[in-house]
Structure formats: structure tokens, C-alpha cells
Design an enzyme around this catalytic site. Structure first.
Site, PDB file in Angstrom:
ATOM      1  N   TYR A   1       0.835  -1.225   0.000  1.00 28.03           N
ATOM      2  CA  TYR A   1       0.000   0.000   0.000  1.00 28.03           C
ATOM      3  C   TYR A   1       0.866   1.270   0.000  1.00 28.03           C
ATOM      4  CZ  TYR A   1      -4.383  -2.418  -0.023  1.00 28.03           C
ATOM      5  OH  TYR A   1      -5.460  -3.170  -0.436  1.00 28.03           O
TER       6      TYR A   1
ATOM      7  N   ARG B   1       1.705   1.855  -3.544  1.00 30.94           N
ATOM      8  CA  ARG B   1       0.557   2.366  -4.302  1.00 30.94           C
ATOM      9  C   ARG B   1       0.291   3.832  -3.960  1.00 30.94           C
ATOM     10  NH1 ARG B   1      -4.089  -1.784  -3.539  1.00 30.94           N
ATOM     11  NH2 ARG B   1      -5.167  -0.393  -4.969  1.00 30.94           N
TER      12      ARG B   1
ATOM     13  N   ASN C   1     -12.782   2.773  -7.172  1.00 29.76           N
ATOM     14  CA  ASN C   1     -11.365   3.167  -7.076  1.00 29.76           C
ATOM     15  C   ASN C   1     -11.091   3.891  -5.768  1.00 29.76           C
ATOM     16  OD1 ASN C   1     -11.278   2.100  -9.586  1.00 29.76           O
ATOM     17  ND2 ASN C   1     -11.140   4.047 -10.677  1.00 29.76           N
TER      18      ASN C   1
ATOM     19  N   ASP D   1      -8.279   5.878  -5.482  1.00 23.56           N
ATOM     20  CA  ASP D   1      -7.165   6.791  -5.786  1.00 23.56           C
ATOM     21  C   ASP D   1      -7.523   8.281  -5.719  1.00 23.56           C
ATOM     22  OD1 ASP D   1      -8.564   7.256  -8.231  1.00 23.56           O
ATOM     23  OD2 ASP D   1      -7.497   5.602  -9.188  1.00 23.56           O
TER      24      ASP D   1
ATOM     25  N   HIS E   1     -15.132   1.496  -1.974  1.00 23.45           N
ATOM     26  CA  HIS E   1     -14.067   0.709  -1.336  1.00 23.45           C
ATOM     27  C   HIS E   1     -13.093   1.561  -0.519  1.00 23.45           C
ATOM     28  CE1 HIS E   1     -14.841  -2.576  -4.613  1.00 23.45           C
ATOM     29  NE2 HIS E   1     -15.740  -2.578  -3.667  1.00 23.45           N
TER      30      HIS E   1
ATOM     31  N   CYS F   1      -7.080   3.152   9.299  1.00 23.81           N
ATOM     32  CA  CYS F   1      -8.016   2.828  10.373  1.00 23.81           C
ATOM     33  C   CYS F   1      -7.377   1.771  11.252  1.00 23.81           C
ATOM     34  CB  CYS F   1      -9.350   2.331   9.815  1.00 23.81           C
ATOM     35  SG  CYS F   1      -9.218   0.843   8.846  1.00 23.81           S
TER      36      CYS F   1
ATOM     37  N   THR G   1     -14.527  -1.472 -15.542  1.00 24.39           N
ATOM     38  CA  THR G   1     -14.556  -2.469 -14.459  1.00 24.39           C
ATOM     39  C   THR G   1     -14.854  -3.842 -15.047  1.00 24.39           C
ATOM     40  OG1 THR G   1     -15.664  -3.201 -12.417  1.00 24.39           O
ATOM     41  CG2 THR G   1     -16.952  -1.775 -13.867  1.00 24.39           C
TER      42      THR G   1
ATOM     43  N   ASN H   1     -15.304  -0.108 -22.072  1.00 23.76           N
ATOM     44  CA  ASN H   1     -14.268  -1.002 -21.542  1.00 23.76           C
ATOM     45  C   ASN H   1     -13.339  -1.393 -22.678  1.00 23.76           C
ATOM     46  OD1 ASN H   1     -12.862  -3.368 -20.362  1.00 23.76           O
ATOM     47  ND2 ASN H   1     -14.429  -3.243 -18.775  1.00 23.76           N
TER      48      ASN H   1
HETATM   49  C1  BJW Z   1     -10.047  -0.362 -19.325  1.00 23.90           C
HETATM   50  C2  BJW Z   1      -8.875   0.294 -19.540  1.00 23.90           C
HETATM   51  C3  BJW Z   1      -9.002   1.527 -20.157  1.00 23.90           C
HETATM   52  C4  BJW Z   1      -8.330  -1.492 -18.588  1.00 23.90           C
HETATM   53  N1  BJW Z   1     -10.201   1.990 -20.482  1.00 23.90           N
HETATM   54  N2  BJW Z   1     -11.251  -0.004 -19.606  1.00 23.90           N
HETATM   55  C5  BJW Z   1     -21.735 -12.579  -4.262  1.00 23.90           C
HETATM   56  C6  BJW Z   1     -21.296 -13.668  -4.998  1.00 23.90           C
HETATM   57  C7  BJW Z   1     -20.004 -14.150  -4.828  1.00 23.90           C
HETATM   58  C8  BJW Z   1     -19.112 -13.561  -3.950  1.00 23.90           C
HETATM   59  C9  BJW Z   1     -19.547 -12.476  -3.248  1.00 23.90           C
HETATM   60  C10 BJW Z   1     -20.836 -12.002  -3.396  1.00 23.90           C
HETATM   61  N3  BJW Z   1     -20.993 -10.941  -2.592  1.00 23.90           N
HETATM   62  C11 BJW Z   1     -19.798 -10.700  -1.954  1.00 23.90           C
HETATM   63  C12 BJW Z   1     -18.913 -11.641  -2.318  1.00 23.90           C
HETATM   64  C13 BJW Z   1     -17.492 -11.738  -1.866  1.00 23.90           C
HETATM   65  C14 BJW Z   1     -16.577 -10.710  -2.517  1.00 23.90           C
HETATM   66  C15 BJW Z   1     -16.617 -10.882  -4.040  1.00 23.90           C
HETATM   67  O1  BJW Z   1     -17.202 -10.112  -4.771  1.00 23.90           O
HETATM   68  N4  BJW Z   1     -15.919 -11.866  -4.547  1.00 23.90           N
HETATM   69  C16 BJW Z   1     -15.851 -12.060  -5.998  1.00 23.90           C
HETATM   70  C17 BJW Z   1     -14.401 -11.995  -6.470  1.00 23.90           C
HETATM   71  C18 BJW Z   1     -16.551 -13.313  -6.359  1.00 23.90           C
HETATM   72  N5  BJW Z   1     -16.976  -9.346  -2.147  1.00 23.90           N
HETATM   73  C19 BJW Z   1     -16.622  -8.833  -0.992  1.00 23.90           C
HETATM   74  O2  BJW Z   1     -15.990  -9.473  -0.182  1.00 23.90           O
HETATM   75  C20 BJW Z   1     -17.073  -7.423  -0.691  1.00 23.90           C
HETATM   76  N6  BJW Z   1     -17.719  -7.427   0.574  1.00 23.90           N
HETATM   77  C21 BJW Z   1     -18.999  -7.802   0.736  1.00 23.90           C
HETATM   78  O3  BJW Z   1     -19.746  -7.949  -0.205  1.00 23.90           O
HETATM   79  O4  BJW Z   1     -19.359  -7.958   2.054  1.00 23.90           O
HETATM   80  C22 BJW Z   1     -20.480  -8.772   2.327  1.00 23.90           C
HETATM   81  C23 BJW Z   1     -20.146 -10.229   1.998  1.00 23.90           C
HETATM   82  C24 BJW Z   1     -18.907 -10.759   2.307  1.00 23.90           C
HETATM   83  C25 BJW Z   1     -18.604 -12.088   1.984  1.00 23.90           C
HETATM   84  C26 BJW Z   1     -19.551 -12.888   1.335  1.00 23.90           C
HETATM   85  C27 BJW Z   1     -20.799 -12.338   1.012  1.00 23.90           C
HETATM   86  C28 BJW Z   1     -21.093 -10.989   1.353  1.00 23.90           C
HETATM   87  C29 BJW Z   1     -15.880  -6.476  -0.581  1.00 23.90           C
HETATM   88  C30 BJW Z   1     -15.184  -6.317  -1.868  1.00 23.90           C
HETATM   89  C31 BJW Z   1     -13.953  -5.425  -1.680  1.00 23.90           C
HETATM   90  C32 BJW Z   1     -13.079  -5.379  -2.910  1.00 23.90           C
HETATM   91  N7  BJW Z   1     -11.835  -4.793  -2.580  1.00 23.90           N
HETATM   92  C33 BJW Z   1     -10.875  -4.505  -3.634  1.00 23.90           C
HETATM   93  C34 BJW Z   1      -9.601  -3.909  -2.984  1.00 23.90           C
HETATM   94  C35 BJW Z   1      -9.876  -2.472  -2.515  1.00 23.90           C
HETATM   95  C36 BJW Z   1      -8.674  -1.885  -1.889  1.00 23.90           C
HETATM   96  C37 BJW Z   1      -7.517  -1.755  -2.834  1.00 23.90           C
HETATM   97  O5  BJW Z   1      -7.621  -1.152  -3.918  1.00 23.90           O
HETATM   98  O6  BJW Z   1      -6.468  -2.267  -2.499  1.00 23.90           O
HETATM   99  O7  BJW Z   1     -11.442  -3.592  -4.569  1.00 23.90           O
HETATM  100  S1  BJW Z   1     -10.483  -5.920  -4.656  1.00 23.90           S
HETATM  101  C38 BJW Z   1     -10.379  -5.024  -6.149  1.00 23.90           C
HETATM  102  O8  BJW Z   1     -11.410  -5.415  -7.088  1.00 23.90           O
HETATM  103  C39 BJW Z   1     -10.656  -3.563  -5.776  1.00 23.90           C
HETATM  104  C40 BJW Z   1     -11.469  -3.091  -6.937  1.00 23.90           C
HETATM  105  O9  BJW Z   1     -12.209  -1.959  -6.596  1.00 23.90           O
HETATM  106  C41 BJW Z   1     -12.317  -4.302  -7.250  1.00 23.90           C
HETATM  107  C42 BJW Z   1     -12.899  -4.297  -8.632  1.00 23.90           C
HETATM  108  O10 BJW Z   1     -11.911  -4.317  -9.613  1.00 23.90           O
HETATM  109  P1  BJW Z   1     -12.108  -3.504 -10.964  1.00 23.90           P
HETATM  110  O11 BJW Z   1     -12.157  -2.071 -10.679  1.00 23.90           O
HETATM  111  O12 BJW Z   1     -13.231  -4.069 -11.722  1.00 23.90           O
HETATM  112  O13 BJW Z   1     -10.694  -3.777 -11.689  1.00 23.90           O
HETATM  113  P2  BJW Z   1     -10.241  -5.007 -12.627  1.00 23.90           P
HETATM  114  O14 BJW Z   1      -8.767  -4.992 -12.670  1.00 23.90           O
HETATM  115  O15 BJW Z   1     -10.899  -6.264 -12.236  1.00 23.90           O
HETATM  116  O16 BJW Z   1     -10.828  -4.623 -14.053  1.00 23.90           O
HETATM  117  C43 BJW Z   1     -10.341  -3.545 -14.812  1.00 23.90           C
HETATM  118  C44 BJW Z   1     -11.200  -3.400 -16.047  1.00 23.90           C
HETATM  119  O17 BJW Z   1     -10.811  -2.241 -16.751  1.00 23.90           O
HETATM  120  C45 BJW Z   1     -11.076  -4.587 -17.025  1.00 23.90           C
HETATM  121  O18 BJW Z   1     -12.378  -4.971 -17.443  1.00 23.90           O
HETATM  122  C46 BJW Z   1     -10.280  -3.998 -18.205  1.00 23.90           C
HETATM  123  O19 BJW Z   1     -10.670  -4.566 -19.456  1.00 23.90           O
HETATM  124  C47 BJW Z   1     -10.676  -2.550 -18.129  1.00 23.90           C
HETATM  125  N8  BJW Z   1      -9.696  -1.598 -18.636  1.00 23.90           N
HETATM  126  N9  BJW Z   1      -7.816  -0.513 -19.045  1.00 23.90           N
HETATM  127  C48 BJW Z   1     -11.291   1.196 -20.205  1.00 23.90           C
HETATM  128  N10 BJW Z   1      -7.884   2.255 -20.440  1.00 23.90           N
END
Ligand code: BJW
Length: 281
Positions: free
Chosen positions: A75, A78, A114, A116, A131, A138, A226, A251
């Protein structure tokens, strides 16, 4: 002028712009791809690798308990990257759209995954941060989760503690193994952690409530940069689609939401958005 690396279906473009002009409340969900052109790595795919770890492996309470020094190094690095980054045309286009909406008496809600703060740096005002923020810290409970006692607070000091100075380089093989006592602590001596939402942690209920309200009242939804794999954000598109609200995606690639979007614009957000939203940046 450099040739554009995208080509729109003109019928789709016109139809989207009609929906945009007619909308009274637009909700826009952004993800890591929106900041990619600012030089900030995305999570999934090759860009999401830090040392030998996938970014998502380190964004968990379990990783923090196992190795708080490693997670803090990640972190800290980052924070360094983001502090050197500037908003790109995607951020500026969204801020310009918000300004135009305001002038026209319409509402725009930006929901970002995000951490950032680049949307704010570009001038966006109406933002829901799902997020948390990279600039917040904290206290952590003994399982590494955010402590329920207090909300995260901002601390932009860089490095947060002297021991983090110069650490976190993604290319080095050896971790710093900073002793626990030298990692960030609060004034009562509790170990601090980044004030972000990790996997398995609940989102702030107030933040979720604000997002739910916007999703229930919007009449146009856009998902930008996303992969739509992380919940709850990954469920937003389907939730608004169930009310018959038109959906648009921007995307570089396809995502888990592509199939349910009426309007799909493939390419870089920073190149596409100014033309799509008809704004000057
Ligand atoms: C471009 C581009 C350009 C590139 N132009 N495009 C239901 C079903 C199954 C599981 C769950 C569920 N509900 C909850 C869960 C568990 C879990 C989850 O979702 N797991 C899945 C992986 C299955 N969720 C959680 O735990 C969440 N909590 C929650 O729901 O609590 C209640 C609960 C808990 C447990 C069970 C059930 C309920 C919390 C989620 C927290 C996510 N945290 C992170 C880290 C944040 C801190 C940090 O940054 O360090 O958040 S993980 C990471 O992923 C980060 C992001 O915000 C998040 C999403 O990623 P994002 O933004 O989509 O990025 P990428 O890299 O995946 O995609 C980039 C995209 O951009 C791509 O598509 C490229 O093509 C595109 N791209 N360049 C346009 N120039």
C-alpha cells in the site's frame, strides 16, 4: 493528430446520446480501468501483479494478519504511485458531464470502486466511494478487519512511518520485514491498516445506502473500466436492468456486464468518453 484506436457504431452512438440527453438521473460506476491511463495498475490480468503476488491476494484481512509488513509495503508503494499520478481524460470527461448535468438541472451520481481519489482531483463532486480511500487509515482488529469502533480517517503523510521510506518497490525480491512496532500505529498504540474495503469485509452501510438510493432512481446507467466481478458493485448493472433502465459500457475488453448492456463501446475510456459524452477536456 493520432488516429483513434476505436471505431463507434454510429447508430449506437446516436442512440446512446439520445438516452444521455433524455436522462434525468445518470449513475456511472467506475473501476480500475478508468485510472489505467493515469498509470495506475488494474487488479486483474498482468498489470495486477506486484512482486509475485496478484494484487487481490494482498487485499484481504487474512493477508494483513499473516504479514502486515508486506501488505503495508504494497500500500505504501501504491500511495507513492498515486501521488505522482494525474487524472486522465476519462476523469475530466466525467467531471465535465457532471457540470453540464448540474447546469441543466439533472443529476449525476458517480459510484467508484477506485481508491485513488482521481475523480475528485478532476473536479467531480458527487462521488460515492465504495471501497474507501488509499489516503485513509483505520485501526485493525486481531483478525485484520476494520475495527467497528471508528470510521477510517485521512492521513496523507508519506511515508506514514519512517520504516516505510523507500520500501515497496515492485521489482525487488526481498521483503522489508519491518518489525511490527515500526509499522503505523495510532496514538493509543493500536496497529493501523489501510482504510479500504478488503475481500470478505462489509462495505460501510451509509455508503451502500447512498448507492442503493441512486440505483433505485436512475434512468441511465453506465459502467466504465470495471471487470464487474467484485460484488456488490458487480450486481449493480443487473439490478438497474431489472427496472428496464438502459445500460452502457465503456471497456477495453468485454466484462461480466457486457451481455446485458444495450450500448457497448470498446476501447480506452480516456479516448472514448470525451466523444461519447460530447464534452471538451
Ligand atoms: C479499461 C482500460 C481503459 C483497462 N479503459 N477499460 C456474491 C457472490 C459471490 C461472492 C460475493 C458475493 N458478494 C460478496 C462476495 C465476496 C466478494 C466478491 O465479490 N468476490 C468475488 C471476487 C466473487 N466481495 C466482498 O468481499 C465485498 N464485501 C462484501 O460484499 O461484504 C459482504 C459479503 C462478504 C462475503 C460474502 C458475502 C457478502 C468487498 C469487496 C472489496 C473489494 N476490494 C478490492 C480492494 C480495494 C482496496 C484496494 O484497492 O487495495 O477492490 S479488490 C479489487 O477489485 C478492488 C477493486 O475496486 C475491485 C474491482 O476491480 P475492478 O475495478 O473491476 O478492476 P479489474 O482490474 O478487475 O478490471 C479492470 C477493467 O478495466 C477490465 O475490465 C479492463 O478490461 C478494463 N480496462 N484498461 C477502459 N484504459
Amino acid at each position: 493528430m493520432a488516429a483513434s484506436s476505436y471505431r463507434f457504431d454510429q447508430t449506437m452512438l446516436r442512440s446512446f446520446q439520445t438516452s444521455l440527453n433524455n436522462a434525468k438521473h445518470i449513475v456511472i460506476l467506475t473501476g480500475a480501468g478508468t485510472s489505467a491511463e493515469s498509470g495506475i495498475p488494474t487488479f486483474r490480468g498482468a498489470g495486477g501483479l506486484w512482486r509475485k503476488y496478484q494484487a487481490t491476494e494482498l487485499a484481504t484481512p487474512e493477508a494483513f494478519v499473516r504479514d502486515p509488513s508486506l501488505v503495508w509495503e504494497f500500500y505504501h508503494w501504491r500511495r507513492e504511485v498515486v501521488s505522482r499520478s494525474k487524472p486522465n481524460k476519462a476523469h475530466f470527461a466525467l467531471a465535465a458531464l457532471e457540470k453540464r448535468c448540474k447546469e441543466e438541472g439533472k443529476k449525476l451520481t458517480l459510484i467508484t470502486q477506485n481508491i485513488d481519489r482521481l475523480h475528485q482531483a478532476a473536479g467531480s463532486k458527487s462521488i460515492i466511494e465504495l471501497h474507501g480511500s488509499l489516503w485513509d487509515v483505520c485501526s485493525a482488529d486481531r483478525h485484520g478487519y476494520r475495527s467497528d469502533d471508528q470510521k477510517p480517517w485521512e492521513d496523507r503523510t508519506q511515508p506514514l512511518v519512517p520504516a516505510l521510506q523507500g520500501q515497496g518497490a515492485p521489482t525487488v525480491k526481498h521483503h522489508a520485514n519491518i518489525p511490527l512496532k515500526n509499522l503505523p500505529h495510532d496514538s493509543q498504540g493500536h496497529l493501523l491498516r489501510p482504510g479500504v474495503v478488503w475481500f470478505g469485509e462489509g462495505l460501510d452501510p451509509d455508503v451502500l445506502g447512498e448507492a442503493a438510493e441512486a440505483l433505485q432512481t436512475c434512468d441511465l446507467f453506465m459502467t466504465i473500466g470495471t471487470s464487474s466481478v467484485v460484488y456488490p458493485a458487480a450486481g449493480f448493472a443487473a439490478q438497474v436492468a431489472a427496472r428496464g433502465v438502459p445500460l452502457a459500457e465503456v471497456n477495453l475488453d468485454t466484462s461480466e456486464a457486457t451481455d446485458i448492456c444495450q450500448y457497448v463501446f470498446q476501447g480506452k475510456a480516456g479516448e472514448i468518453l470525451p466523444e461519447l459524452l460530447d464534452v471538451t477536456v
